[in-house]
Design an enzyme around this catalytic site. Structure first.
Site, mmCIF file in Angstrom:
data_model
loop_
_atom_site.group_PDB
_atom_site.id
_atom_site.type_symbol
_atom_site.label_atom_id
_atom_site.label_comp_id
_atom_site.label_asym_id
_atom_site.label_seq_id
_atom_site.Cartn_x
_atom_site.Cartn_y
_atom_site.Cartn_z
ATOM 1 N NE ARG A 126 -1.297 2.092 5.491
ATOM 2 C CZ ARG A 126 0.432 2.433 5.384
ATOM 3 N NH1 ARG A 126 0.534 1.761 4.953
ATOM 4 N NH2 ARG A 126 1.106 3.516 4.625
ATOM 5 C CG HIS B 263 4.818 2.493 11.146
ATOM 6 N ND1 HIS B 263 4.994 1.140 10.704
ATOM 7 C CD2 HIS B 263 4.971 3.600 10.593
ATOM 8 C CE1 HIS B 263 5.995 1.818 9.363
ATOM 9 N NE2 HIS B 263 5.838 2.956 8.571
ATOM 10 C CG HIS C 229 9.657 3.314 9.394
ATOM 11 N ND1 HIS C 229 10.687 3.954 8.317
ATOM 12 C CD2 HIS C 229 8.645 3.442 9.211
ATOM 13 C CE1 HIS C 229 9.440 4.065 7.367
ATOM 14 N NE2 HIS C 229 8.229 3.738 8.261
ATOM 15 C CG ASP D 295 4.003 2.134 1.037
ATOM 16 O OD1 ASP D 295 5.155 0.965 1.683
ATOM 17 O OD2 ASP D 295 4.065 3.378 1.525
ATOM 18 C CD GLU E 54 9.613 0.568 7.096
ATOM 19 O OE1 GLU E 54 8.652 0.411 7.240
ATOM 20 O OE2 GLU E 54 9.714 0.845 5.795
HETATM 21 C C1 GAL Z 1 6.261 2.750 5.448
HETATM 22 C C2 GAL Z 1 4.824 2.865 5.347
HETATM 23 C C3 GAL Z 1 4.386 3.615 4.405
HETATM 24 C C4 GAL Z 1 4.479 5.086 5.392
HETATM 25 C C5 GAL Z 1 6.378 5.068 6.301
HETATM 26 C C6 GAL Z 1 5.876 6.186 6.796
HETATM 27 O O1 GAL Z 1 6.693 1.418 6.692
HETATM 28 O O2 GAL Z 1 5.200 1.629 4.441
HETATM 29 O O3 GAL Z 1 3.582 4.039 3.667
HETATM 30 O O4 GAL Z 1 3.908 5.129 6.357
HETATM 31 O O5 GAL Z 1 6.400 3.490 6.799
HETATM 32 O O6 GAL Z 1 5.714 7.665 6.377
#
Ligand code: GAL
Length: 347
Positions: free
Chosen positions: A80, A106, A176, A248, A312
């Site tokens: 983010r 992303h 991802h 997360d 990630e």
């Molecule tokens: C991760 C992120 C999560 C969510 C996910 C995609 O990298 O930290 O909050 O957005 O990607 O759904």
């Protein structure tokens, strides 16, 4: 061995997608799509010697468009950016705010919904190239990015990423993949035992934006310095777990100096499969699949809440707005280079 399936699929909009299949001498197999440089399938032997596909995703290539980034290389900025805004040398950039119109996540679809150009480099490496134009999703720089996937005989899948821009740019791509070490269709990951090589993590606010601190994990449900199952403390009454509905968070990998270090080790008792993640990068996002909500994936299997975890490797989220974090703003023609290894073993 690398095999190319030219024109493996045709997207609804007519674009053609190739597939690359990498196989090593012990039978591990990785299937990569030229769309989004996606790792679509990753077959590893379990303790009984059966092949399990340990990543979640889709059979139909069209389903990767607008996905939750399953298997894809996200970028130029993973995770983010607060208010979708940052400044480089006095110039402010406003990027696509694709999360509830508030923050950037992303880099929207910049790297993921495009078809990369593939090239077989050796009998174990495929290289995928993408050229992104200045201000795509608002991000600066005409940028050339390459991902080298190498499958070695020691069961390590190495991902080397290079990128260079013609003007100053933030560069922070990441893969991802959503892992389930019992197989993509085997339910939740709460029994997976995880070790994270990090004594600090970056807490977030209710919009999952880092507060700017790095907090000690000691005495909190965030410590994975000693191996713990993902599920053991996930429902603890802790503000940070509530902000993100589970794990997360970005972990600050111990002793970051740009060399390859072990960031995480995940072990699944049922299959006997262990995944070790090594990286040259300073951070790793441990995400426990909290947004998965029954999307239909491979083999018509719903991807339910916490059916996968992601590890990630990255610069920390919202780095461009946090001068105290390790920085990832690159000068014109200065090369970004990272290496991340997913190493599998069984026992
Ligand atoms: C991760 C992120 C999560 C969510 C996910 C995609 O990298 O930290 O909050 O957005 O990607 O759904």
């Amino acid at each position: 061995m690398v095999q190319k399936i030219q024109d493996f699929a045709k997207l609804r909009d007519g674009r053609l997608v190739d597939k690359y299949i990498l196989e090593n001498t012990v039978g591990t197999k990785v299937e990569i799509l030229s769309l989004g440089a996606v790792i679509q399938k990753l077959f590893v032997k379990n303790k009984e010697g059966e092949m399990l596909d340990v990543v979640l995703g889709y059979d139909k290539v069209d389903d990767y468009l607008n996905s939750d980034y399953q298997g894809a290389v996200v970028g130029p900025y993973a995770n983010r950016i607060k208010d979708g805004s940052f400044t480089i040398s006095g110039e402010t950039f406003n990027v696509t705010k694709n999360e509830d119109g508030k923050n950037s996540l992303h880099s929207a679809r910049s790297f993921t919904d495009v078809v990369w150009e593939g090239e077989i480099i050796s009998n174990s490496t495929v290289k995928l190239n993408h050229f992104t134009k200045n201000l795509t999703e608002g991000f600066p720089g005409n940028m050339k990015v390459s991902v080298f996937y190498t499958l070695n005989d020691d069961n390590s899948l190495e991902m080397k990423i290079t990128a260079v821009s013609d003007s100053p740019a933030v560069i922070n791509p990441s893969n991802h993949s959503y892992f389930n070490l019992s197989g993509f269709d085997s339910g939740d990951i709460l029994d997976t035992v995880l070790k994270l090589n990090a004594s600090r993590y970056t807490p977030v606010d209710s919009e999952k934006i880092p507060t700017g601190e790095s907090a000690n994990v000691k005495g909190t449900p965030f410590t994975f310095l000693e191996p713990k199952t993902i599920g053991e403390r996930i429902n603890f009454d802790h503000e940070q777990l509530k902000n993100t509905n589970g794990y997360d968070h970005n972990y600050c990998i111990e002793g970051f100096d740009g060399s390859l270090r072990t960031a995480a080790i995940a072990h699944d008792k049922k299959s006997g499969i262990t995944l070790e993640v090594q990286t040259t990068l300073p951070g790793i996002q441990f995400y426990s699949g909290n947004f998965l909500n029954g999307q239909i994936g491979k083999n018509n299997t719903p991807m339910n809440f916490r059916n996968a975890f992601c590890l990630e490797t990255q610069f920390y989220p919202d780095t461009p707005n946090n001068p105290l974090f390790p920085q990832c703003t690159f000068k014109a023609n200065e090369e970004y280079k990272s290496s991340t290894i997913y190493k599998f073993s069984v026992g």
